[in-house]
Design a protein around this motif. Structure first.
Motif, PDB file in Angstrom:
ATOM      1  N   SER A  14      11.809  -2.386   8.051  1.00 49.90           N
ATOM      2  CA  SER A  14      10.506  -2.791   7.631  1.00 49.90           C
ATOM      3  C   SER A  14       9.557  -1.705   7.378  1.00 49.90           C
ATOM      4  O   SER A  14       9.450  -0.865   7.578  1.00 49.90           O
ATOM      5  N   PHE A  15       8.461  -1.864   6.423  1.00 49.72           N
ATOM      6  CA  PHE A  15       7.642  -0.984   5.906  1.00 49.72           C
ATOM      7  C   PHE A  15       6.295  -1.678   6.064  1.00 49.72           C
ATOM      8  O   PHE A  15       5.943  -2.910   6.007  1.00 49.72           O
ATOM      9  N   VAL A  16       5.056  -0.554   6.193  1.00 51.49           N
ATOM     10  CA  VAL A  16       3.716  -1.019   5.975  1.00 51.49           C
ATOM     11  C   VAL A  16       3.181  -0.586   4.744  1.00 51.49           C
ATOM     12  O   VAL A  16       3.515   0.523   4.169  1.00 51.49           O
ATOM     13  N   GLY A  17       2.602  -1.565   3.944  1.00 54.19           N
ATOM     14  CA  GLY A  17       2.003  -1.142   2.693  1.00 54.19           C
ATOM     15  C   GLY A  17       0.777  -1.865   2.327  1.00 54.19           C
ATOM     16  O   GLY A  17       0.285  -2.526   3.077  1.00 54.19           O
ATOM     17  N   ILE A  18       0.229  -1.765   1.030  1.00 51.60           N
ATOM     18  CA  ILE A  18      -0.896  -2.377   0.660  1.00 51.60           C
ATOM     19  C   ILE A  18      -0.218  -3.118  -0.545  1.00 51.60           C
ATOM     20  O   ILE A  18       0.395  -2.984  -1.511  1.00 51.60           O
ATOM     21  N   VAL A  19      -0.909  -4.427  -0.542  1.00 55.77           N
ATOM     22  CA  VAL A  19      -0.559  -5.460  -1.713  1.00 55.77           C
ATOM     23  C   VAL A  19      -1.583  -5.074  -2.620  1.00 55.77           C
ATOM     24  O   VAL A  19      -2.735  -4.843  -2.913  1.00 55.77           O
ATOM     25  N   THR A  20      -0.852  -4.671  -3.823  1.00 60.15           N
ATOM     26  CA  THR A  20      -1.262  -4.564  -5.108  1.00 60.15           C
ATOM     27  C   THR A  20      -1.391  -5.686  -6.143  1.00 60.15           C
ATOM     28  O   THR A  20      -2.291  -5.589  -7.187  1.00 60.15           O
ATOM     29  N   VAL A  30       4.070  -5.153  -3.007  1.00 63.65           N
ATOM     30  CA  VAL A  30       3.507  -4.118  -1.871  1.00 63.65           C
ATOM     31  C   VAL A  30       3.787  -2.796  -2.448  1.00 63.65           C
ATOM     32  O   VAL A  30       4.816  -2.488  -2.663  1.00 63.65           O
ATOM     33  N   SER A  31       2.757  -1.884  -2.241  1.00 63.26           N
ATOM     34  CA  SER A  31       2.844  -0.715  -2.720  1.00 63.26           C
ATOM     35  C   SER A  31       3.020   0.040  -1.487  1.00 63.26           C
ATOM     36  O   SER A  31       2.171   0.245  -0.514  1.00 63.26           O
ATOM     37  N   ILE A  32       4.035   0.855  -1.243  1.00 59.60           N
ATOM     38  CA  ILE A  32       4.502   1.661  -0.203  1.00 59.60           C
ATOM     39  C   ILE A  32       4.325   3.201  -0.451  1.00 59.60           C
ATOM     40  O   ILE A  32       5.126   3.686  -1.325  1.00 59.60           O
ATOM     41  N   ASP A  33       3.653   4.087   0.276  1.00 59.21           N
ATOM     42  CA  ASP A  33       3.382   5.255  -0.279  1.00 59.21           C
ATOM     43  C   ASP A  33       4.185   6.282   1.015  1.00 59.21           C
ATOM     44  O   ASP A  33       4.005   6.130   2.227  1.00 59.21           O
ATOM     45  N   THR A  34       4.799   7.319   0.658  1.00 59.34           N
ATOM     46  CA  THR A  34       5.389   8.273   1.479  1.00 59.34           C
ATOM     47  C   THR A  34       5.121   9.595   0.981  1.00 59.34           C
ATOM     48  O   THR A  34       4.759   9.872  -0.063  1.00 59.34           O
ATOM     49  N   ARG A  47       4.684   9.955  -2.761  1.00 59.51           N
ATOM     50  CA  ARG A  47       5.776   8.979  -3.709  1.00 59.51           C
ATOM     51  C   ARG A  47       5.237   7.654  -3.482  1.00 59.51           C
ATOM     52  O   ARG A  47       4.856   7.222  -2.262  1.00 59.51           O
ATOM     53  N   THR A  48       5.364   6.743  -4.567  1.00 65.05           N
ATOM     54  CA  THR A  48       5.062   5.427  -4.371  1.00 65.05           C
ATOM     55  C   THR A  48       6.277   4.621  -4.605  1.00 65.05           C
ATOM     56  O   THR A  48       6.841   4.693  -5.865  1.00 65.05           O
ATOM     57  N   LYS A  49       6.285   3.606  -3.772  1.00 64.85           N
ATOM     58  CA  LYS A  49       7.567   2.535  -4.304  1.00 64.85           C
ATOM     59  C   LYS A  49       6.779   1.251  -4.141  1.00 64.85           C
ATOM     60  O   LYS A  49       6.151   1.012  -3.264  1.00 64.85           O
ATOM     61  N   LYS A  50       7.104   0.263  -5.240  1.00 61.29           N
ATOM     62  CA  LYS A  50       6.581  -1.040  -5.139  1.00 61.29           C
ATOM     63  C   LYS A  50       7.802  -2.157  -4.764  1.00 61.29           C
ATOM     64  O   LYS A  50       8.910  -1.751  -5.557  1.00 61.29           O
ATOM     65  N   CYS A  51       7.563  -2.872  -4.084  1.00 58.87           N
ATOM     66  CA  CYS A  51       8.629  -4.008  -3.749  1.00 58.87           C
ATOM     67  C   CYS A  51       7.902  -5.305  -3.823  1.00 58.87           C
ATOM     68  O   CYS A  51       6.884  -5.418  -3.428  1.00 58.87           O
ATOM     69  N   LYS A  52       8.599  -6.275  -4.254  1.00 61.90           N
ATOM     70  CA  LYS A  52       8.443  -7.600  -4.363  1.00 61.90           C
ATOM     71  C   LYS A  52       8.643  -8.255  -2.836  1.00 61.90           C
ATOM     72  O   LYS A  52       9.772  -8.170  -2.478  1.00 61.90           O
ATOM     73  N   ALA A  53       7.861  -9.126  -2.439  1.00 64.63           N
ATOM     74  CA  ALA A  53       7.981  -9.609  -1.269  1.00 64.63           C
ATOM     75  C   ALA A  53       7.795 -11.073  -1.223  1.00 64.63           C
ATOM     76  O   ALA A  53       6.958 -11.374  -1.938  1.00 64.63           O
ATOM     77  N   ALA A  60      -1.410 -13.529   2.015  1.00 65.57           N
ATOM     78  CA  ALA A  60      -1.848 -12.161   1.589  1.00 65.57           C
ATOM     79  C   ALA A  60      -2.392 -11.958   0.249  1.00 65.57           C
ATOM     80  O   ALA A  60      -2.103 -12.873  -0.444  1.00 65.57           O
ATOM     81  N   HIS A  61      -3.400 -11.189   0.297  1.00 63.85           N
ATOM     82  CA  HIS A  61      -4.143 -11.047  -0.895  1.00 63.85           C
ATOM     83  C   HIS A  61      -4.184  -9.586  -1.272  1.00 63.85           C
ATOM     84  O   HIS A  61      -4.093  -8.569  -0.497  1.00 63.85           O
ATOM     85  N   GLU A  62      -4.716  -9.293  -2.585  1.00 66.24           N
ATOM     86  CA  GLU A  62      -4.882  -8.056  -2.941  1.00 66.24           C
ATOM     87  C   GLU A  62      -5.684  -7.008  -2.079  1.00 66.24           C
ATOM     88  O   GLU A  62      -6.786  -7.306  -1.880  1.00 66.24           O
ATOM     89  N   GLY A  63      -5.207  -6.126  -1.804  1.00 66.98           N
ATOM     90  CA  GLY A  63      -6.017  -5.120  -1.101  1.00 66.98           C
ATOM     91  C   GLY A  63      -5.523  -5.183   0.452  1.00 66.98           C
ATOM     92  O   GLY A  63      -6.031  -4.169   1.329  1.00 66.98           O
ATOM     93  N   ASP A  64      -4.940  -6.031   0.896  1.00 70.43           N
ATOM     94  CA  ASP A  64      -4.658  -6.250   2.334  1.00 70.43           C
ATOM     95  C   ASP A  64      -3.585  -5.235   2.820  1.00 70.43           C
ATOM     96  O   ASP A  64      -2.556  -5.068   2.006  1.00 70.43           O
ATOM     97  N   THR A  65      -3.548  -5.027   3.973  1.00 68.10           N
ATOM     98  CA  THR A  65      -2.252  -4.028   4.387  1.00 68.10           C
ATOM     99  C   THR A  65      -1.516  -5.166   5.299  1.00 68.10           C
ATOM    100  O   THR A  65      -1.941  -5.675   6.170  1.00 68.10           O
ATOM    101  N   VAL A  66      -0.033  -4.695   4.854  1.00 71.74           N
ATOM    102  CA  VAL A  66       0.761  -5.823   5.415  1.00 71.74           C
ATOM    103  C   VAL A  66       1.837  -5.186   5.852  1.00 71.74           C
ATOM    104  O   VAL A  66       2.361  -3.956   5.514  1.00 71.74           O
ATOM    105  N   ARG A  67       2.765  -5.819   6.674  1.00 73.51           N
ATOM    106  CA  ARG A  67       3.985  -5.337   6.963  1.00 73.51           C
ATOM    107  C   ARG A  67       5.192  -6.299   6.510  1.00 73.51           C
ATOM    108  O   ARG A  67       5.118  -7.422   6.408  1.00 73.51           O
ATOM    109  N   ILE A  68       6.162  -5.696   5.870  1.00 69.48           N
ATOM    110  CA  ILE A  68       7.097  -6.649   5.069  1.00 69.48           C
ATOM    111  C   ILE A  68       8.645  -6.350   5.722  1.00 69.48           C
ATOM    112  O   ILE A  68       8.649  -5.035   6.379  1.00 69.48           O
TER     113      ILE A  68
END
Length: 90
Positions: A14-20, A30-34, A47-53, A60-68
């Motif tokens: 699971s990752f924590v990221g921001i909904v883009t 979801v944009s996941i920064d490392t 580094r940024t990785k984008k995942c579709k969830a 969930a809406h744009e700008g929210d912090t979520v766990r996928i």
């Protein structure tokens, strides 16, 4: 940005990221920064990785912090699902 947080829950990542983006129906991007140290220059590089969830309820809406969390493939691009909305966008 946030540092990558990897949690293991029953063998699933699971990752924590921001909904883009939340423009698709029942899907969020979801944009996941490392942060990783560059070996040559000894500086931290983001580094940024984008995942579709999958977001079944469209809550969930744009700008929210979520766990996928990892799941079985739902479509060609989606193999993650929304676990929780940690923080709402202001």
């Amino acid at each position: 940005m946030e540092e990558q947080k990897v949690h293991k829950k029953g063998g699933k990542r699971s990752f924590v990221g921001i909904v883009t983006s939340d423009k698709m129906d029942k899907t969020i991007v979801v944009s996941i920064d490392t942060k990783k140290m560059d070996r040559l220059y000894k500086k931290y590089v983001t580094r940024t990785k984008k995942c579709k969830a999958h977001d079944a309820n469209n809550d969930a809406h744009e700008g929210d912090t979520v766990r996928i969390i990892e799941c079985a493939p739902i479509s060609k691009d989606k193999c993650w699902r929304l676990d929780a909305v940690l923080e709402r966008a202001k």
